[in-house]
Design an enzyme around this catalytic site. Structure first.
Site, PDB file in Angstrom:
ATOM      1  N   ASN A 130       0.919  -1.283   0.050  1.00 52.61           N
ATOM      2  CA  ASN A 130      -0.053   0.113  -0.136  1.00 52.61           C
ATOM      3  C   ASN A 130       0.817   1.077  -0.141  1.00 52.61           C
ATOM      4  O   ASN A 130       2.169   1.324   0.624  1.00 52.61           O
ATOM      5  CB  ASN A 130      -0.944   0.105   1.318  1.00 52.61           C
ATOM      6  CG  ASN A 130      -1.886   1.199   1.443  1.00 52.61           C
ATOM      7  OD1 ASN A 130      -2.438   1.692   0.550  1.00 52.61           O
ATOM      8  ND2 ASN A 130      -1.668   1.925   2.404  1.00 52.61           N
TER       9      ASN A 130
ATOM     10  N   HIS B 292       0.774   5.185   1.126  1.00 58.26           N
ATOM     11  CA  HIS B 292       0.384   6.077   2.219  1.00 58.26           C
ATOM     12  C   HIS B 292       0.956   7.250   2.317  1.00 58.26           C
ATOM     13  O   HIS B 292       2.157   7.501   2.397  1.00 58.26           O
ATOM     14  CB  HIS B 292       0.419   5.432   3.698  1.00 58.26           C
ATOM     15  CG  HIS B 292      -0.388   6.139   4.585  1.00 58.26           C
ATOM     16  ND1 HIS B 292      -1.737   6.082   4.655  1.00 58.26           N
ATOM     17  CD2 HIS B 292       0.026   6.916   5.645  1.00 58.26           C
ATOM     18  CE1 HIS B 292      -2.022   6.772   5.803  1.00 58.26           C
ATOM     19  NE2 HIS B 292      -0.888   7.419   6.292  1.00 58.26           N
TER      20      HIS B 292
ATOM     21  N   ALA C 160      -3.259  -6.844   8.939  1.00 53.86           N
ATOM     22  CA  ALA C 160      -4.470  -6.743   9.368  1.00 53.86           C
ATOM     23  C   ALA C 160      -4.761  -5.259   9.868  1.00 53.86           C
ATOM     24  O   ALA C 160      -6.133  -5.080  10.139  1.00 53.86           O
ATOM     25  CB  ALA C 160      -4.838  -7.749  10.232  1.00 53.86           C
TER      26      ALA C 160
END
Ligand code: GRF
Length: 203
Positions: free
Chosen positions: A114, A116, A149
């Protein structure tokens, strides 16, 4: 002597929710045949504008909306299945504004990254640029990390700083961060390719 080109490129599925300028940067990078990865599909949780970067190039897209599923777990399982159809080596969340669940993490954990718009662990979450401005920090930046998570908690792969300018508002600062994010993402994906393509599973 020209450098040898890779015989096969790593397969990337990109996930996005917005305008997709990060995805566009990755697609442009793949125009160079020496770039070690190719985008094989782009998915979203909505009919996002950014999907057009793929359709314009004749690449497949898919939409997996939470609202089309009875619950979040069913959405997560469908998203994992949608991604798996393209057999990616790497899944890139590039402005994908949803937290994935155990089905996606189980299938692609360690191969899902990801980007960010902050220097994690500072300012995780959906309002990283606004939060950095509100905190009055002189420097923020961009981070590419492995997804776990938690919310923006996975291991950091790369980071780059961006100075906050006097008079910056959320839009101006975010745009300067995104310029850095695009470069950082393209570089980080290229660096990751050897690790994600050394999987043993046959195709
Ligand atoms: C990026 O800053 C990303 O980190 C954030 O959303 C932005 C996506 O930009 N989560 P774009 O849609 O790729 O232009």
């Amino acid at each position: 002597m020209p450098a040898a080109l890779p015989t096969s490129r790593a397969r990337i599925v990109v996930l996005l929710s917005g305008t997709g300028s990060l995805c566009a940067a990755l697609l442009e990078a793949t125009d160079d045949p020496a770039y070690p990865a190719e985008v094989v599909a782009v998915g979203s949780d909505r009919r996002a504008e950014g999907l057009q970067h793929a359709t314009r190039r004749g690449l497949p897209t898919f939409v997996c909306a939470v609202g089309d599923h009875p619950d979040r777990a069913a959405w997560d399982r469908r998203l994992a299945a949608d991604i798996a159809e393209y057999d990616p080596d790497l899944v890139v969340s590039a402005g994908f504004m949803k937290i994935v669940g155990p089905a996606v993490l189980g299938a692609f954990g360690g191969r899902l990254i990801n980007t960010h718009p902050a220097l994690l662990p500072a300012f995780p979450g959906a309002h990283a640029v606004r939060d950095a401005l509100a905190a009055g920090v002189p420097v923020t930046g961009a981070t590419v990390h492995v997804v776990d998570a938690g919310v923006d908690t996975g291991p950091v792969l790369s980071q780059r700083e961006v100075a906050v300018a006097p008079g910056d508002d959320e839009a101006s600062l975010h745009e300067r961060i995104k310029e850095v994010e695009r470069e950082l993402l393209v570089e980080t994906v290229a660096r990751l390719v050897p690790a994600v393509t050394s999987r043993e599973s046959p195709r």
